[in-house]
Design an enzyme around this catalytic site. Structure first.
Site, mmCIF file in Angstrom:
data_model
loop_
_atom_site.group_PDB
_atom_site.id
_atom_site.type_symbol
_atom_site.label_atom_id
_atom_site.label_comp_id
_atom_site.label_asym_id
_atom_site.label_seq_id
_atom_site.Cartn_x
_atom_site.Cartn_y
_atom_site.Cartn_z
ATOM 1 N N ASN A 144 42.130 43.174 42.923
ATOM 2 C CA ASN A 144 41.732 42.576 44.204
ATOM 3 C C ASN A 144 42.079 41.092 44.119
ATOM 4 O O ASN A 144 41.378 40.337 43.449
ATOM 5 C CB ASN A 144 40.221 42.786 44.416
ATOM 6 N N LYS A 172 41.814 38.894 46.265
ATOM 7 C CA LYS A 172 40.971 38.066 47.140
ATOM 8 C C LYS A 172 41.877 37.129 47.956
ATOM 9 O O LYS A 172 43.001 37.501 48.268
ATOM 10 C CB LYS A 172 39.936 37.290 46.333
ATOM 11 N N HIS A 182 33.055 45.075 50.327
ATOM 12 C CA HIS A 182 32.999 44.171 49.167
ATOM 13 C C HIS A 182 31.818 43.215 49.351
ATOM 14 O O HIS A 182 31.521 42.794 50.474
ATOM 15 C CB HIS A 182 34.317 43.395 49.056
ATOM 16 N N GLU A 188 31.515 40.178 48.929
ATOM 17 C CA GLU A 188 31.850 38.909 49.598
ATOM 18 C C GLU A 188 31.918 39.088 51.116
ATOM 19 O O GLU A 188 31.627 38.163 51.868
ATOM 20 C CB GLU A 188 33.161 38.351 49.009
ATOM 21 N N GLU A 243 29.906 47.418 41.967
ATOM 22 C CA GLU A 243 30.159 46.017 41.637
ATOM 23 C C GLU A 243 28.845 45.235 41.705
ATOM 24 O O GLU A 243 28.450 44.777 42.787
ATOM 25 C CB GLU A 243 31.155 45.416 42.625
ATOM 26 N N GLY A 297 32.963 37.512 39.503
ATOM 27 C CA GLY A 297 33.483 36.148 39.404
ATOM 28 C C GLY A 297 32.616 35.226 38.569
ATOM 29 O O GLY A 297 32.797 34.003 38.588
ATOM 30 N N SER A 357 33.896 40.991 36.643
ATOM 31 C CA SER A 357 34.397 40.277 35.462
ATOM 32 C C SER A 357 35.041 41.209 34.426
ATOM 33 O O SER A 357 34.901 41.008 33.220
ATOM 34 C CB SER A 357 33.281 39.441 34.829
#
Ligand code: PEP
Length: 244
Positions: free
Chosen positions: A9, A11, A95, A97, A166, A172, A208
């Site tokens: 991904n 991003k 996701h 985010e 996730e 991250g 991560s």
């Protein structure tokens, strides 16, 4: 038998020149292996570039979001059919985010998964708890609620999706769930999918993941691969993860 699928991904990273090297390295570095898959989800403007660089090879590509609507007056949205036009195999939905910065709720994630599948693009439906939720002991409850919205939206089509666990606290941050922590949640998700008639849906772990920790995570019986953010910007690292 479920194999191992690794999905990068990117991003909101990249640029035409930078992507060219990364995509060429992936295309040149990945050979078909039984039970192993590799794909990258790139920003919308670079879908054509990914298609041109990867078409005819073994690395798939996809998008990081998709509209819940098929077409219409939805400025800024990109439909599943548009993704299919560019050969996308996958679309990430839900996701953390998107949930955090765009207020996406569980029902919207379910609707996006349905719209993606209707266009022939496999949704990768993300679920995961925040640190506060983990500390409060509600991880199981949270991921079950998030998954239920997708199950309810898809009905008999559920076996055609991919799920990604996730944990938000691991995305991250450099802080990865231990293989046992990941396995525990994956096993619970597997149980829920099984009750919905979709036991063999691949469940990826994301948070991560790096070449140095992928093998231990991938060795867990219910971890069917990884959704890889930061590390996917390094083609060599992503290839090493995918070979784990
Ligand atoms: C992600 O973006 O889905 C992700 C897991 O990011 P990272 O690997 O950087 O934690």
């Amino acid at each position: 038998m479920r194999g191992k699928l690794t999905v990068g991904n990117w991003k909101m990273h990249g640029g035409l020149a930078e992507n060219a090297g990364r995509l060429a390295a992936l295309a040149g570095g990945w050979r078909a292996q039984a039970g192993r898959g590799l794909a990258v989800c790139v920003p919308f403007p670079y879908l054509a570039q990914a298609r041109d660089a990867l078409a005819g090879g073994e690395v798939g590509w996809g998008a990081q979001d998709v509209s819940a609507h098929a077409a219409g007056a939805y400025t800024g949205e990109v439909s599943g059919a548009m993704l299919a036009d560019f050969g996308c195999r996958f679309a990430i939905v839900g996701h953390s985010e998107r949930r955090q910065y765009h207020g996406e709720r569980d029902e919207a994630v379910g609707a996006k998964a349905r719209a993606s599948l209707a266009a022939g693009v496999t949704p990768i439906a993300c679920v995961g708890e925040t640190l506060a939720e983990r500390d409060a002991g509600t991880t199981g409850e949270v991921v079950e609620r998030q998954l239920r919205a997708v199950i309810d939206a898809l009905g008999a089509d559920l076996p055609r999706i991919v799920v990604a666990y996730e944990p938000v606290w691991a995305i991250g941050t450099g802080r990865t769930a231990t293989p046992d922590q990941a396995q525990q949640v994956h096993a619970a998700l597997r149980g829920r999918l099984e009750r919905a008639g979709a036991r063999d849906v691949p469940i990826l772990y994301g948070g991560s993941v790096k070449a140095s920790n992928a093998a231990a995570l991938y060795a867990m019986p219910d971890v069917d691969g990884g959704l890889v953010g930061g590390a996917s910007l390094d083609a060599g690292e992503l290839l090493a993860i995918a070979r784990s």
